[in-house]
Design a protein around this motif. Structure first.
Motif, short mmCIF file in Angstrom:
data_model
loop_
_atom_site.label_atom_id
_atom_site.label_comp_id
_atom_site.label_asym_id
_atom_site.label_seq_id
_atom_site.Cartn_x
_atom_site.Cartn_y
_atom_site.Cartn_z
N UNK A 156 0.83 -1.20 0.00
CA UNK A 156 0.00 0.00 0.00
C UNK A 156 0.87 1.25 0.00
N UNK A 157 0.26 2.37 -0.38
CA UNK A 157 0.94 3.66 -0.38
C UNK A 157 0.89 4.27 1.02
N UNK A 158 1.77 5.24 1.29
CA UNK A 158 1.79 5.87 2.62
C UNK A 158 0.47 6.52 3.01
N UNK A 159 -0.30 6.99 2.04
CA UNK A 159 -1.56 7.66 2.37
C UNK A 159 -2.67 6.66 2.74
N UNK A 160 -2.42 5.38 2.59
CA UNK A 160 -3.44 4.37 2.86
C UNK A 160 -3.22 3.74 4.24
N UNK A 161 -4.32 3.54 4.97
CA UNK A 161 -4.27 2.89 6.26
C UNK A 161 -4.73 1.43 6.12
#
Length: 390
Positions: free
Chosen positions: A212-217
């Motif tokens: 996942x990308x950093x903006x995703x939790x």
């Protein structure tokens, strides 16, 4: 770790390529703005998946309802899959299951005080809801991750732990409804139906594999089963418990997308489990009822039937079930709970989004901005500003 329930038909992979091309073209048209996506002033939270089959959407939507309903005015908007009606329908206490579908009907029965509506056109449905209730604080979109005509404020993607999308293939060879990079649109990814004793190493493996990308939790949830409830014999005192099933023959009656998880979870409680499985959202006809009656009659005693909340909404409107079945059929409620004590972080993320983007917050911010702008232009002279509600 590869998905427990994933089956890939390699012979169909060429067809999956053509299917993927069509889906990629559609997504590209949205990215280019040829197909339009609408954002709304009201907070909108979408819950959905990119796979065929159940990932636990309804229990997660119900979790959000419980989380928000005491502080905010909540509405759930669903497509109303397999309903016998068209267009926008706002549910009330007299609305039938056939009018809005089994899952919205289930939620309306459990949460009679919140607004439940169905509309295949989600943009139209949101317009209708906000037009009819100007005080609405948040709309929960059920099964809308792929409905890209709406741009939600929070996009929640559900992924079944037993069928991780990273190991799956596109339809028809696998169960993916769009390419894996569709997960990039999610703000929150929840791995659902996890074992309660998931090991720390497994968390790390799944987290890394999801990429996942950093903006995703990323969150992990598991299923929790509440006390069984009689479907027809309301007020019954001697309701069996899961721990009391060890000497009973159990007919597990389901018409859901992924009954394997329920079968797996019930098998430790009884060695005598007989699954009777129908298609998801199946409407039981006379032939089905006869099969259910005959199957249960042939089972040795002591015996009972366990079914899901979603199936109960349809069985409740089914004629012809035997008296013996009506005395011995029970509904097993299910809820979700977060692992690793992630519930506090998730709850705060959701509440903060709704609170900061509610109409009252937006109006208050607009007033503050208006005051600030006027003060910048007023020089040293004090100025009185009055606001009027239109």
């Amino acid at each position: 770790m590869e998905g427990d329930f994933i089956k890939i038909n390699k012979w169909l992979l060429p067809l999956s390529w053509f299917y993927g091309l069509a889906v990629k073209t559609r997504n590209t048209l949205f990215e280019m703005g040829v197909l339009k996506t609408r954002a709304f002033q009201i907070p909108v939270i979408s819950v959905g998946n990119i796979t065929v089959g159940g990932t636990g959407k309804t229990p997660h939507v119900e979790y959000l309802v419980r989380l928000l309903k005491d502080q905010f005015r909540v509405s759930v908007l669903s497509r109303g899959y397999k309903r016998k009606s068209k267009g926008f329908i706002l549910a009330n206490k007299n609305t039938t299951m056939l009018e809005i579908g089994d899952e919205p009907y289930q939620m309306k029965q459990k949460f009679p005080d919140i607004t439940i509506a169905v509309d295949k056109n989600r943009c139209h449905g949101i317009d209708m809801l906000t037009e009819q209730d100007s005080k609405l604080d948040v709309i929960l979109l059920d099964d809308a991750f792929q409905h890209r005509y709406v741009k939600p404020g929070i996009n929640i993607l559900l992924v079944d732990y037993h069928r991780l999308i990273i190991y799956d293939k596109l339809l028809p060879a696998g169960r993916l409804r769009e390419p894996l990079n569709g997960k990039d649109r999610a703000d929150i990814v929840i791995v659902t139906k996890c074992p309660k004793d998931l090991k720390p190493m497994e968390y790390r493996v799944v987290t890394k594999a999801m990429h996942l990308y950093p903006y995703q939790r990323l969150y992990f949830t598991t299923l929790e089963y509440a006390e069984m409830q009689p479907l027809f014999q309301k007020g019954q005192l001697d309701v069996p418990t899961l721990d009391g099933l060890h000497d009973k023959h159990v007919l597990l009656l389901t018409g859901i997308a992924s009954p394997e998880q329920l079968e797996h979870d019930l098998s430790p409680y009884t060695p005598h489990l007989t699954p009777l499985t129908f298609a998801d959202h199946h409407l039981f006809d006379a032939k089905d009822v006869q099969l259910i009656n005959d199957t249960f009659a042939a089972m040795p005693s002591p015996k009972l039937i366990i079914t899901t909340e979603k199936d109960a909404t349809r069985l409740n409107h089914t004629d012809g079930l035997s008296d013996e079945i009506k005395k011995n059929i029970y509904v097993l409620p299910v809820r979700i709970s977060f692992l690793q004590e992630q519930d506090n972080m998730f709850n705060q993320q959701i509440r903060d989004y709704v609170r900061k983007n509610s109409r009252n917050s937006i109006l208050a911010k607009a007033k503050d901005d208006h005051k600030t702008n006027n003060s910048h232009h007023s020089g040293d002279r004090p100025r009185t500003i009055s606001f009027r509600n239109n």
